[in-house]
Scaffold this motif. Sequence first.
Motif, PDB file in Angstrom:
ATOM      1  N   VAL A  99       0.839  -1.207   0.000  1.00  0.00           N
ATOM      2  CA  VAL A  99       0.000   0.000   0.000  1.00  0.00           C
ATOM      3  C   VAL A  99       0.868   1.249   0.000  1.00  0.00           C
ATOM      4  O   VAL A  99       0.651   2.198  -0.773  1.00  0.00           O
ATOM      5  CB  VAL A  99      -0.940  -0.011   1.222  1.00  0.00           C
ATOM      6  N   VAL A 100       1.919   1.242   0.861  1.00  0.00           N
ATOM      7  CA  VAL A 100       2.799   2.410   0.951  1.00  0.00           C
ATOM      8  C   VAL A 100       3.533   2.622  -0.371  1.00  0.00           C
ATOM      9  O   VAL A 100       3.656   3.758  -0.857  1.00  0.00           O
ATOM     10  CB  VAL A 100       3.789   2.218   2.120  1.00  0.00           C
ATOM     11  N   ALA A 101       3.997   1.524  -1.001  1.00  0.00           N
ATOM     12  CA  ALA A 101       4.730   1.661  -2.258  1.00  0.00           C
ATOM     13  C   ALA A 101       3.831   2.254  -3.335  1.00  0.00           C
ATOM     14  O   ALA A 101       4.238   3.154  -4.080  1.00  0.00           O
ATOM     15  CB  ALA A 101       5.276   0.300  -2.685  1.00  0.00           C
ATOM     16  N   ILE A 102       2.571   1.761  -3.416  1.00  0.00           N
ATOM     17  CA  ILE A 102       1.661   2.267  -4.448  1.00  0.00           C
ATOM     18  C   ILE A 102       1.357   3.741  -4.201  1.00  0.00           C
ATOM     19  O   ILE A 102       1.386   4.570  -5.122  1.00  0.00           O
ATOM     20  CB  ILE A 102       0.361   1.432  -4.467  1.00  0.00           C
ATOM     21  N   THR A 103       1.083   4.100  -2.919  1.00  0.00           N
ATOM     22  CA  THR A 103       0.792   5.504  -2.612  1.00  0.00           C
ATOM     23  C   THR A 103       1.981   6.392  -2.960  1.00  0.00           C
ATOM     24  O   THR A 103       1.823   7.475  -3.553  1.00  0.00           O
ATOM     25  CB  THR A 103       0.449   5.661  -1.121  1.00  0.00           C
ATOM     26  N   GLY A 104       3.195   5.930  -2.606  1.00  0.00           N
ATOM     27  CA  GLY A 104       4.381   6.710  -2.919  1.00  0.00           C
ATOM     28  C   GLY A 104       4.558   6.880  -4.413  1.00  0.00           C
ATOM     29  O   GLY A 104       4.866   7.985  -4.894  1.00  0.00           O
ATOM     30  N   ALA A 105       4.317   5.807  -5.178  1.00  0.00           N
ATOM     31  CA  ALA A 105       4.452   5.908  -6.632  1.00  0.00           C
ATOM     32  C   ALA A 105       3.439   6.907  -7.191  1.00  0.00           C
ATOM     33  O   ALA A 105       3.775   7.724  -8.062  1.00  0.00           O
ATOM     34  CB  ALA A 105       4.245   4.530  -7.266  1.00  0.00           C
ATOM     35  N   ALA A 106       2.196   6.883  -6.642  1.00  0.00           N
ATOM     36  CA  ALA A 106       1.184   7.830  -7.122  1.00  0.00           C
ATOM     37  C   ALA A 106       1.610   9.264  -6.822  1.00  0.00           C
ATOM     38  O   ALA A 106       1.445  10.163  -7.654  1.00  0.00           O
ATOM     39  CB  ALA A 106      -0.157   7.527  -6.459  1.00  0.00           C
ATOM     40  N   LEU A 107       2.183   9.486  -5.624  1.00  0.00           N
ATOM     41  CA  LEU A 107       2.607  10.846  -5.271  1.00  0.00           C
ATOM     42  C   LEU A 107       3.746  11.310  -6.165  1.00  0.00           C
ATOM     43  O   LEU A 107       3.762  12.463  -6.627  1.00  0.00           O
ATOM     44  CB  LEU A 107       3.036  10.896  -3.796  1.00  0.00           C
ATOM     45  N   VAL A 108       4.707  10.412  -6.448  1.00  0.00           N
ATOM     46  CA  VAL A 108       5.820  10.782  -7.332  1.00  0.00           C
ATOM     47  C   VAL A 108       5.286  11.092  -8.729  1.00  0.00           C
ATOM     48  O   VAL A 108       5.694  12.067  -9.374  1.00  0.00           O
ATOM     49  CB  VAL A 108       6.864   9.648  -7.371  1.00  0.00           C
ATOM     50  N   TYR A 109       4.305  10.281  -9.190  1.00  0.00           N
ATOM     51  CA  TYR A 109       3.685  10.547 -10.486  1.00  0.00           C
ATOM     52  C   TYR A 109       3.026  11.921 -10.489  1.00  0.00           C
ATOM     53  O   TYR A 109       3.083  12.649 -11.490  1.00  0.00           O
ATOM     54  CB  TYR A 109       2.657   9.453 -10.791  1.00  0.00           C
ATOM     55  N   GLY A 110       2.415  12.296  -9.327  1.00  0.00           N
ATOM     56  CA  GLY A 110       1.757  13.582  -9.238  1.00  0.00           C
ATOM     57  C   GLY A 110       2.731  14.749  -9.321  1.00  0.00           C
ATOM     58  O   GLY A 110       2.361  15.846  -9.746  1.00  0.00           O
ATOM     59  N   THR A 111       4.002  14.547  -8.916  1.00  0.00           N
ATOM     60  CA  THR A 111       4.957  15.653  -8.956  1.00  0.00           C
ATOM     61  C   THR A 111       5.443  15.946 -10.367  1.00  0.00           C
ATOM     62  O   THR A 111       6.080  16.974 -10.584  1.00  0.00           O
ATOM     63  CB  THR A 111       6.190  15.353  -8.083  1.00  0.00           C
ATOM     64  N   TRP A 112       5.151  15.080 -11.348  1.00  0.00           N
ATOM     65  CA  TRP A 112       5.698  15.302 -12.687  1.00  0.00           C
ATOM     66  C   TRP A 112       5.144  16.560 -13.339  1.00  0.00           C
ATOM     67  O   TRP A 112       5.814  17.209 -14.119  1.00  0.00           O
ATOM     68  CB  TRP A 112       5.392  14.077 -13.574  1.00  0.00           C
ATOM     69  N   ASP A 113       3.863  16.883 -12.984  1.00  0.00           N
ATOM     70  CA  ASP A 113       3.239  18.045 -13.603  1.00  0.00           C
ATOM     71  C   ASP A 113       3.582  19.348 -12.911  1.00  0.00           C
ATOM     72  O   ASP A 113       3.271  20.421 -13.422  1.00  0.00           O
ATOM     73  CB  ASP A 113       1.711  17.884 -13.599  1.00  0.00           C
ATOM     74  N   ILE A 114       4.220  19.269 -11.732  1.00  0.00           N
ATOM     75  CA  ILE A 114       4.488  20.488 -10.976  1.00  0.00           C
ATOM     76  C   ILE A 114       5.580  21.284 -11.676  1.00  0.00           C
ATOM     77  O   ILE A 114       6.599  20.716 -12.077  1.00  0.00           O
ATOM     78  CB  ILE A 114       4.916  20.135  -9.535  1.00  0.00           C
ATOM     79  N   PRO A 115       5.378  22.610 -11.877  1.00  0.00           N
ATOM     80  CA  PRO A 115       6.437  23.412 -12.512  1.00  0.00           C
ATOM     81  C   PRO A 115       7.676  23.475 -11.634  1.00  0.00           C
ATOM     82  O   PRO A 115       7.609  23.242 -10.424  1.00  0.00           O
ATOM     83  CB  PRO A 115       5.790  24.794 -12.665  1.00  0.00           C
ATOM     84  N   GLY A 116       8.805  23.793 -12.245  1.00  0.00           N
ATOM     85  CA  GLY A 116      10.082  23.784 -11.548  1.00  0.00           C
ATOM     86  C   GLY A 116      10.126  24.775 -10.400  1.00  0.00           C
ATOM     87  O   GLY A 116       9.307  25.699 -10.313  1.00  0.00           O
ATOM     88  N   PHE A 117      11.111  24.579  -9.497  1.00  0.00           N
ATOM     89  CA  PHE A 117      11.276  25.406  -8.299  1.00  0.00           C
ATOM     90  C   PHE A 117      11.592  26.837  -8.710  1.00  0.00           C
ATOM     91  O   PHE A 117      12.616  27.096  -9.341  1.00  0.00           O
ATOM     92  CB  PHE A 117      12.395  24.803  -7.456  1.00  0.00           C
ATOM     93  N   GLY A 118      10.667  27.805  -8.422  1.00  0.00           N
ATOM     94  CA  GLY A 118      10.900  29.204  -8.770  1.00  0.00           C
ATOM     95  C   GLY A 118      10.687  29.521 -10.237  1.00  0.00           C
ATOM     96  O   GLY A 118      11.197  30.525 -10.740  1.00  0.00           O
TER      97      GLY A 118
END
Lengths: 196, 99
Positions: A99-118
Amino acid sequence: MIDIFINVTLLAFLAITSVAIVRMTNLFAIVMLYGIFSLLSAGLFVVMDAPDVAFTEAAVGAGISTVLMLATLALIRNQQKPYYAEAPQAHRPWLPLIVVAITGAALVYGTWDIPGFGDPNAPAQTHVARYYIENALPETGVPNIVTAVLASYRGFDTLGEVTVVFTAAVAVLLLIGGRRPKPAVKLKDKGEQDEA
Amino acid sequence: MFIAASLAILITMGLALARALAGPTTYDRIAAVNMFGTKTVLLIAVLAFLSDRNDLLDIALVYALINFIGVVAALKLVTQGDFYSSDRDKREAEKEEPE
């Protein structure tokens, strides 16, 4: 260069502290390690140029929650029994890991769309920020834009937040208690006390 | 020179962390946390000079204050078991008990 080195070292300390917190059973030591954990994350926030967040983290994480945890510890003293030895194992140990691995993978997948720092083209910079930067000083007269947004543009929102925080603080103070009235047994004339 | 200073502070932080993890007695851990807080203050101060942002020094001062409060709270818990009984209460309780 040195920034990267400091970042990596602080993150490594953070990881070591978290693993130690998970593996320890001495509650007092765990509270002390919580203090170190929030000091480390506050340091990381400073390195990442977010001093106001670091301010909050240090005041709430390292200061107030350490005191609250210690107060809780003082109330439940001598009652710390490891409950997990008797607790029935309802599931196999690999289930939570998956469960933790799947949740972590989903969260990492979610960060792909986030624009770069600054990134100047991020939606946070282009949407309403420009309006506040241009109009905050003439409209409100507050030199600090963040303060102008919090106290003027979103004044009622902040009022509600302060009410919530105040209520929570009062509730916590009532729960952990302050001076308690002395027990009735200690009074000299016990007879009257019993009748009452 | 700032780089050497921050490296030294990071090494000291590691040593303090090791003491907090290993520390056999409670006082070892309290001293380790206090020292770790002090090192955080120093690290922020060095970073402030490294990046020419003098406003970070205010944060370093706040950290020093918070560190002090936390250590006092921890020591108070260890010595008397709670936060709200002052020394005067203890003396009154001792005076009342013989009667």
